[in-house]
Enzyme design. Structure first.
Site, PDB file in Angstrom:
ATOM      1  N   HIS A  37       8.909  -5.595  32.022  1.00 49.37           N
ATOM      2  CA  HIS A  37       9.943  -6.340  32.509  1.00 49.37           C
ATOM      3  C   HIS A  37      10.053  -7.780  31.921  1.00 49.37           C
ATOM      4  O   HIS A  37       9.235  -8.163  31.000  1.00 49.37           O
ATOM      5  CB  HIS A  37       9.328  -6.327  33.945  1.00 49.37           C
ATOM      6  CG  HIS A  37       8.163  -6.905  34.360  1.00 49.37           C
ATOM      7  ND1 HIS A  37       7.670  -8.103  34.163  1.00 49.37           N
ATOM      8  CD2 HIS A  37       7.040  -6.397  35.064  1.00 49.37           C
ATOM      9  CE1 HIS A  37       6.534  -8.429  34.411  1.00 49.37           C
ATOM     10  NE2 HIS A  37       6.055  -7.364  35.013  1.00 49.37           N
ATOM     11  N   HIS A  88       7.016  -9.941  30.890  1.00 52.96           N
ATOM     12  CA  HIS A  88       6.389  -9.867  29.650  1.00 52.96           C
ATOM     13  C   HIS A  88       7.284 -10.143  28.407  1.00 52.96           C
ATOM     14  O   HIS A  88       6.790 -10.757  27.706  1.00 52.96           O
ATOM     15  CB  HIS A  88       6.315  -8.114  29.364  1.00 52.96           C
ATOM     16  CG  HIS A  88       5.516  -7.346  30.556  1.00 52.96           C
ATOM     17  ND1 HIS A  88       6.076  -6.333  31.211  1.00 52.96           N
ATOM     18  CD2 HIS A  88       4.196  -7.556  30.907  1.00 52.96           C
ATOM     19  CE1 HIS A  88       5.056  -6.100  32.084  1.00 52.96           C
ATOM     20  NE2 HIS A  88       3.890  -6.453  31.865  1.00 52.96           N
ATOM     21  N   CYS A 131     -11.751  -3.150  40.436  1.00 52.50           N
ATOM     22  CA  CYS A 131     -10.482  -2.891  40.587  1.00 52.50           C
ATOM     23  C   CYS A 131      -9.582  -2.250  39.382  1.00 52.50           C
ATOM     24  O   CYS A 131      -9.755  -3.127  38.250  1.00 52.50           O
ATOM     25  CB  CYS A 131      -9.556  -4.346  41.073  1.00 52.50           C
ATOM     26  SG  CYS A 131      -7.710  -4.058  41.065  1.00 52.50           S
ATOM     27  N   CYS A 147      -6.693  -4.333  37.969  1.00 57.24           N
ATOM     28  CA  CYS A 147      -7.149  -5.519  37.430  1.00 57.24           C
ATOM     29  C   CYS A 147      -7.823  -4.985  36.027  1.00 57.24           C
ATOM     30  O   CYS A 147      -8.218  -5.873  35.215  1.00 57.24           O
ATOM     31  CB  CYS A 147      -7.740  -6.520  38.048  1.00 57.24           C
ATOM     32  SG  CYS A 147      -6.853  -7.287  39.493  1.00 57.24           S
ATOM     33  N   CYS A 175      -8.221  -5.684  46.590  1.00 57.40           N
ATOM     34  CA  CYS A 175      -8.289  -6.584  45.724  1.00 57.40           C
ATOM     35  C   CYS A 175      -7.046  -7.368  46.066  1.00 57.40           C
ATOM     36  O   CYS A 175      -5.938  -6.883  46.729  1.00 57.40           O
ATOM     37  CB  CYS A 175      -7.798  -5.689  44.372  1.00 57.40           C
ATOM     38  SG  CYS A 175      -7.048  -7.108  43.228  1.00 57.40           S
ATOM     39  N   HIS A 213      -3.831  -6.570  43.941  1.00 56.02           N
ATOM     40  CA  HIS A 213      -3.040  -5.601  43.827  1.00 56.02           C
ATOM     41  C   HIS A 213      -2.797  -4.801  45.486  1.00 56.02           C
ATOM     42  O   HIS A 213      -2.224  -3.860  45.563  1.00 56.02           O
ATOM     43  CB  HIS A 213      -3.666  -4.702  43.094  1.00 56.02           C
ATOM     44  CG  HIS A 213      -3.805  -4.856  41.474  1.00 56.02           C
ATOM     45  ND1 HIS A 213      -4.487  -5.554  40.690  1.00 56.02           N
ATOM     46  CD2 HIS A 213      -2.382  -4.370  40.601  1.00 56.02           C
ATOM     47  CE1 HIS A 213      -4.020  -5.802  39.673  1.00 56.02           C
ATOM     48  NE2 HIS A 213      -2.915  -4.907  39.383  1.00 56.02           N
ATOM     49  N   LYS A 259       5.953 -13.380  42.449  1.00 57.02           N
ATOM     50  CA  LYS A 259       5.740 -12.805  41.054  1.00 57.02           C
ATOM     51  C   LYS A 259       6.282 -11.440  40.971  1.00 57.02           C
ATOM     52  O   LYS A 259       6.153 -10.590  41.729  1.00 57.02           O
ATOM     53  CB  LYS A 259       3.850 -12.639  41.104  1.00 57.02           C
ATOM     54  CG  LYS A 259       3.699 -12.430  39.577  1.00 57.02           C
ATOM     55  CD  LYS A 259       2.305 -12.347  39.519  1.00 57.02           C
ATOM     56  CE  LYS A 259       2.157 -11.833  37.835  1.00 57.02           C
ATOM     57  NZ  LYS A 259       1.334 -11.027  37.598  1.00 57.02           N
ATOM     58  N   LYS A 268       6.413  -4.708  38.877  1.00 55.51           N
ATOM     59  CA  LYS A 268       7.208  -3.330  38.997  1.00 55.51           C
ATOM     60  C   LYS A 268       6.821  -2.696  40.414  1.00 55.51           C
ATOM     61  O   LYS A 268       7.509  -2.245  41.046  1.00 55.51           O
ATOM     62  CB  LYS A 268       6.824  -2.243  37.876  1.00 55.51           C
ATOM     63  CG  LYS A 268       7.490  -2.357  36.804  1.00 55.51           C
ATOM     64  CD  LYS A 268       8.953  -2.033  36.854  1.00 55.51           C
ATOM     65  CE  LYS A 268       8.851  -0.352  36.491  1.00 55.51           C
ATOM     66  NZ  LYS A 268      10.337   0.085  36.409  1.00 55.51           N
TER      67      LYS A 268
HETATM   68  N1  MSP Z   1      -3.577  -5.867  28.898  1.00 50.56           N
HETATM   69  C1  MSP Z   1      -3.900  -6.945  29.521  1.00 50.56           C
HETATM   70  C2  MSP Z   1      -4.047  -8.113  28.592  1.00 50.56           C
HETATM   71  C3  MSP Z   1      -4.942  -7.902  27.622  1.00 50.56           C
HETATM   72  S1  MSP Z   1      -4.914  -9.407  26.357  1.00 50.56           S
HETATM   73  C4  MSP Z   1      -6.368  -9.141  25.558  1.00 50.56           C
HETATM   74  C5  MSP Z   1      -2.870  -7.510  30.427  1.00 50.56           C
HETATM   75  N2  MSP Z   1      -1.620  -6.816  30.277  1.00 50.56           N
HETATM   76  S2  MSP Z   1      -0.217  -6.806  31.228  1.00 50.56           S
HETATM   77  O1  MSP Z   1       0.584  -5.815  30.655  1.00 50.56           O
HETATM   78  O2  MSP Z   1      -0.642  -6.831  32.502  1.00 50.56           O
HETATM   79  O3  MSP Z   1       0.515  -8.101  30.692  1.00 50.56           O
HETATM   80  C6  MSP Z   1      -0.100  -9.457  31.162  1.00 50.56           C
HETATM   81  C7  MSP Z   1       0.904 -10.650  30.512  1.00 50.56           C
HETATM   82  O4  MSP Z   1       2.141 -10.139  30.770  1.00 50.56           O
HETATM   83  C8  MSP Z   1       0.528 -11.705  31.328  1.00 50.56           C
HETATM   84  O5  MSP Z   1      -0.647 -12.183  31.120  1.00 50.56           O
HETATM   85  C9  MSP Z   1       1.745 -12.566  31.018  1.00 50.56           C
HETATM   86  O6  MSP Z   1       1.593 -12.986  29.841  1.00 50.56           O
HETATM   87  C10 MSP Z   1       2.814 -11.245  31.320  1.00 50.56           C
HETATM   88  N3  MSP Z   1       3.302 -11.306  32.464  1.00 50.56           N
HETATM   89  C11 MSP Z   1       3.185 -10.211  33.389  1.00 50.56           C
HETATM   90  N4  MSP Z   1       4.172 -10.573  34.591  1.00 50.56           N
HETATM   91  C12 MSP Z   1       4.472 -11.655  34.465  1.00 50.56           C
HETATM   92  C13 MSP Z   1       5.248 -12.636  35.222  1.00 50.56           C
HETATM   93  N5  MSP Z   1       5.834 -12.116  36.525  1.00 50.56           N
HETATM   94  N6  MSP Z   1       5.541 -13.755  34.639  1.00 50.56           N
HETATM   95  C14 MSP Z   1       5.090 -13.997  33.594  1.00 50.56           C
HETATM   96  N7  MSP Z   1       4.491 -13.522  33.003  1.00 50.56           N
HETATM   97  C15 MSP Z   1       3.955 -12.207  33.390  1.00 50.56           C
HETATM   98  O7  MSP Z   1      -2.916  -8.225  31.316  1.00 50.56           O
END
Ligand code: MSP
Length: 544
Positions: free
Chosen positions: A43, A46, A152, A155, A177, A180, A327, A330
């Site tokens: 989304h 990311h 969790c 997480c 959690c 979540h 925040k 999905k």
């Molecule tokens: N897989 C772990 C990270 C491992 S790194 C060794 C993870 N992945 S995640 O798919 O959940 O992506 C997390 C990252 O996506 C967040 O740290 C951030 O950089 C980005 N974001 C996810 N949702 C977000 C928002 N709503 N806003 C901004 N960034 C966001 O955690």
């Protein structure tokens, strides 16, 4: 960061020179994004992290730093295993599908210039994790013990009682959690542990002696407070499922998914197998969402210290993208796919908007109204119109031949002064991760140039033959400023600036050092732009 940055090697390539790739003379700049879970599709949250890392990487690359941008996917662990199982496929098949159909295409959608893409299921990664873990085991940092506690899966993290809240609705009466809003699971296993508690004082010393190790300030304070409360050893293996890297000396266990994932930053640059690449790149600058700053600023440096490796140069925890004040995620149905936005506005506008509208490091709200307004005012009317006007007037009044400036008046000199000032300001801001500040500095030049043209009225000068030299000076000054803008904006909007450069510049746009943007050279003639850089958008918000 900072220091001397030579750029000559990148700029002076000539057709007659022997074929040789010059080693960039600048500092090493290795920047990594988190690796993303493949349990779902990307989304705009990311994409936001990807774009910020890419803009920083392109900026550094274009000022001659020896730059490397790494991104990738996190594919092991219970969360992915459960998602795959619920779709009746193996976790490997699920990960392959998501990487091919969603995560790699995301990089195209928002124009990411990554140098590498690592998957935690790559053999290079799995071997590297085993090598690292074996070393920590050999050196006495790993021991076996009993684990009992809450976990969790959302997480992929062990929770302390203080991290839990009372459930509501279907989970009334249960502890869930806080992130979540789902029940945690009680784990009782014999696991391997990493002696993280040994590193408590060394971590506190690190935060003290290198105050910009964790940024921004609010994230740093949170991390310091967290470590001051005391660190426990970390359970780093699981044996109730097998979707992970096997513990090399005890294959009944798989490595804890975060321990595995964090190592991507070093396995991707040849940890233990390619010392030259490793020494050239490491340590990295790490960009992460603030939700996962703790993993990167506590567990990760402790792991590196145990292995005798340098800690990252910096860990920057950026804020969250909010949609309707929440925040975006999905699971809460606030997720917006990046392509929904790029289909309407294009990748350049997507990149510009998120880097400009949100103070990097703070949370920021996304809205269709806001992106439409900025697109119209800043991109179409501000920058795009400036470019069209300057090129059109040189075409009309000088047949496209770039005019030579005569004597400069204070108004012309003020434009030059702005070019130099905003270049230095933007470069300094980028060194501080103040990406939005860099853009607002650069925008001063857009505004100054538009104001200059309005005041100088070249269309009025063109009516008088005796004002020919003045007309030449005004248009030469405006074009000079426009070229400087093109160079400064190229890391933010690679496509529009490339189009503009083809109309006015000479050589490769990406070889123009951003920190000396005002030194660009124009082509002898300008080419008319086939269409506006930012076309009119009829219907900003896609139909629901
Ligand atoms: N897989 C772990 C990270 C491992 S790194 C060794 C993870 N992945 S995640 O798919 O959940 O992506 C997390 C990252 O996506 C967040 O740290 C951030 O950089 C980005 N974001 C996810 N949702 C977000 C928002 N709503 N806003 C901004 N960034 C966001 O955690």
């Amino acid at each position: 960061m900072g220091g001397s940055r030579g750029v000559a090697g990148r700029v002076a390539a000539s057709a007659a020179a022997p074929k040789m790739v010059p080693m960039p003379a600048g500092d090493s700049f290795f920047i990594a994004t988190p690796i993303f879970y493949v349990n779902d599709v990307p989304h705009i949250g990311h994409a936001y992290t990807e774009v910020a890392a890419d803009v920083l990487a392109r900026w550094h690359r274009q000022r001659g730093d020896d730059t490397w941008l790494l991104t990738g996917t996190d594919e092991h662990g219970q969360k992915i295993l459960r998602t795959a199982t619920s779709h009746d496929v193996t976790p490997q098949a699920w990960a392959d599908k998501l990487v091919t159909e969603s995560w790699k295409p995301l990089l195209e959608t928002v124009d990411i210039s990554n140098d590498d893409f690592i998957r935690t299921t790559d053999e290079r990664h799995e071997k590297g994790v085993q090598r690292f873990l074996q070393k920590l085991h050999d050196d006495g940092y790993i021991y076996q013990g009993e684990f009992e506690g809450y976990y969790c899966v959302g997480c992929e993290e062990y929770k302390q009682p203080g991290d839990l809240v009372d459930g509501t609705g279907a989970f009334e009466g249960e502890q869930v959690c806080a992130i979540h809003s789902k029940p945690v699971e009680l784990l009782k296993e014999s696991n391997y542990f990493f002696r993280m508690s040994d590193f408590e004082q060394r971590l506190l010393d690190l935060y003290e002696s290198q105050p910009d190790f964790v940024q921004p300030e609010n994230v740093r304070n949170e991390i310091v407070q967290f470590v001051k409360q005391g660190l426990r050893d970390l359970s780093i293996s699981r044996q109730t499922f097998d979707w992970g890297v096997k513990v090399p000396w005890d294959e009944k266990h798989v490595v804890y998914v975060w321990f595995d994932a964090l190592l991507n930053y070093v396995t991707a640059i040849g940890y233990g197998v390619d010392d030259e690449q490793f020494d050239r790149r490491w340590p990295a600058v790490q960009l992460v969402g603030k939700d996962i700053a703790r993993f990167h600023a506590v567990i990760w440096p402790a792991m590196l210290m145990a292995a005798g490796l340098p800690v990252p140069k910096a860990v920057f925890g950026h804020g969250w993208l909010l949609v309707g004040g929440e925040k975006m995620s999905k699971s809460k149905l606030t997720g917006i796919a990046p392509q929904q936005i790029t289909d309407v506005f294009g990748a350049d506008a997507f990149r510009y908007y998120f880097m400009r509208a949100i103070t990097f490091g703070q949370d920021g709200n996304f809205s269709w109204e806001d992106i439409s307004a900025r697109y119209q005012a800043e991109l179409a009317n501000g920058f795009g119109n400036l470019a069209s006007r300057v090129i059109a007037m040189i075409t009309r009044y000088f047949d496209g031949t770039v005019p030579v400036a005569g004597e400069l008046t204070p108004a012309d000199l003020a434009v030059r002064e702005t070019e130099l000032r905003v270049t230095a300001a933007a470069d300094g801001a980028m060194d501080r991760f103040a990406i939005n500040e860099a853009l607002s500095s650069i925008w001063e030049l857009v505004d100054v140039l538009n104001g200059y043209i309005t005041e100088q009225e070249p269309w009025a000068l063109a009516k008088h033959d005796d004002q020919r030299e003045r007309l030449a000076t005004v248009l030469a000054t405006a074009l000079r400023g426009l070229g400087t803008l093109t160079v400064l904006l190229s890391p933010f909007m690679p496509t529009a600036t490339r189009t503009l450069w083809e109309a006015i510049g000479q050589g490769e746009l990406t070889s123009q050092p951003v920190d000396r943007a005002a030194e660009w050279s124009s082509a002898p003639t300008v080419q008319p732009l086939a269409a506006g850089l930012f076309p009119r958008i009829e219907q900003p918000e896609p139909a629901a």
